[in-house]
Design a protein around this motif. Structure first.
Motif, PDB file in Angstrom:
ATOM      1  N   ALA A   1     -27.079  -7.302  28.813  1.00 55.34           N
ATOM      2  CA  ALA A   1     -28.344  -6.927  29.446  1.00 55.34           C
ATOM      3  C   ALA A   1     -28.316  -5.422  29.677  1.00 55.34           C
ATOM      4  O   ALA A   1     -27.249  -4.825  29.845  1.00 55.34           O
ATOM      5  N   GLN A   2     -29.495  -4.818  29.669  1.00 59.83           N
ATOM      6  CA  GLN A   2     -29.566  -3.374  29.866  1.00 59.83           C
ATOM      7  C   GLN A   2     -29.875  -3.051  31.322  1.00 59.83           C
ATOM      8  O   GLN A   2     -30.795  -3.610  31.915  1.00 59.83           O
ATOM      9  N   GLY A   3     -29.105  -2.152  31.879  1.00 56.93           N
ATOM     10  CA  GLY A   3     -29.346  -1.700  33.243  1.00 56.93           C
ATOM     11  C   GLY A   3     -30.369  -0.579  33.260  1.00 56.93           C
ATOM     12  O   GLY A   3     -30.687   0.010  32.224  1.00 56.93           O
ATOM     13  N   SER A   4     -30.871  -0.268  34.441  1.00 53.76           N
ATOM     14  CA  SER A   4     -31.832   0.823  34.573  1.00 53.76           C
ATOM     15  C   SER A   4     -31.140   2.144  34.918  1.00 53.76           C
ATOM     16  O   SER A   4     -31.742   3.211  34.827  1.00 53.76           O
ATOM     17  N   ALA A   5     -29.874   2.064  35.305  1.00 51.28           N
ATOM     18  CA  ALA A   5     -29.098   3.251  35.657  1.00 51.28           C
ATOM     19  C   ALA A   5     -27.614   2.941  35.538  1.00 51.28           C
ATOM     20  O   ALA A   5     -27.223   1.774  35.456  1.00 51.28           O
ATOM     21  N   ALA A   6     -26.809   3.986  35.542  1.00 54.23           N
ATOM     22  CA  ALA A   6     -25.358   3.834  35.541  1.00 54.23           C
ATOM     23  C   ALA A   6     -24.807   4.490  36.798  1.00 54.23           C
ATOM     24  O   ALA A   6     -25.274   5.556  37.207  1.00 54.23           O
ATOM     25  N   VAL A   7     -23.833   3.844  37.412  1.00 54.16           N
ATOM     26  CA  VAL A   7     -23.123   4.425  38.546  1.00 54.16           C
ATOM     27  C   VAL A   7     -21.850   5.039  37.980  1.00 54.16           C
ATOM     28  O   VAL A   7     -21.037   4.350  37.367  1.00 54.16           O
ATOM     29  N   LEU A   8     -21.716   6.349  38.163  1.00 50.34           N
ATOM     30  CA  LEU A   8     -20.603   7.100  37.602  1.00 50.34           C
ATOM     31  C   LEU A   8     -19.754   7.678  38.725  1.00 50.34           C
ATOM     32  O   LEU A   8     -20.248   7.946  39.824  1.00 50.34           O
ATOM     33  N   ARG A   9     -18.488   7.877  38.443  1.00 45.69           N
ATOM     34  CA  ARG A   9     -17.581   8.539  39.379  1.00 45.69           C
ATOM     35  C   ARG A   9     -16.971   9.737  38.669  1.00 45.69           C
ATOM     36  O   ARG A   9     -16.558   9.642  37.523  1.00 45.69           O
TER      37      ARG A   9
END
Length: 128
Positions: A32-40
């Motif tokens: 599934a495609q997300g609307s954003a990515a959480v990056l560190r």
């Protein structure tokens, strides 16, 4: 002989229903495609970290790097599962590309940013 080889290749291809090619197809999950990515991001010199949520198609400056997220996907049956994102990491001053490609949350070293001071990796996808 060529016809038999083509039929064999056709049989081995994975079908959308996940059948075909035996175990190889069963191991593939629908994403599934997300609307954003959480990056560190990590500054390796002083040990500081920062987490940032970056929308698909958007960019964010993380320490001294400009990070652009083109896509973020995750297993459809397991939203908390292993996310993977297509990132572009550039130097904002001269536009030099330090990384461009898919990065997998569970294995960031598999396809890693190679920078002497900073590190960036995918934590998860966001669907809200």
């Amino acid at each position: 002989m060529a016809e038999a080889a083509e039929r064999t290749r056709e049989t081995l291809r994975c079908r959308p229903d996940g059948r075909g090619a035996g175990a190889a197809c069963r191991g593939q999950e629908q994403a599934a495609q997300g609307s954003a990515a959480v990056l560190r991001a990590l500054d390796k010199v002083n040990g500081h970290t920062m987490d940032t949520e970056v929308a698909i198609g958007a960019s964010a400056e993380m320490f001294g790097l400009l990070v652009t997220v083109s896509d973020c996907r995750y297993p459809a049956e397991n939203p908390t599962g292993d996310a993977f994102a297509y990132l572009s990491v550039r130097d904002p001053s001269d536009g030099a590309v330090h990384f461009q490609g898919w990065m997998v949350a569970s294995s960031p070293a598999l396809s890693a940013l190679d920078h002497n001071r900073y590190d960036v990796w995918v934590m998860r996808c966001s669907s809200s």
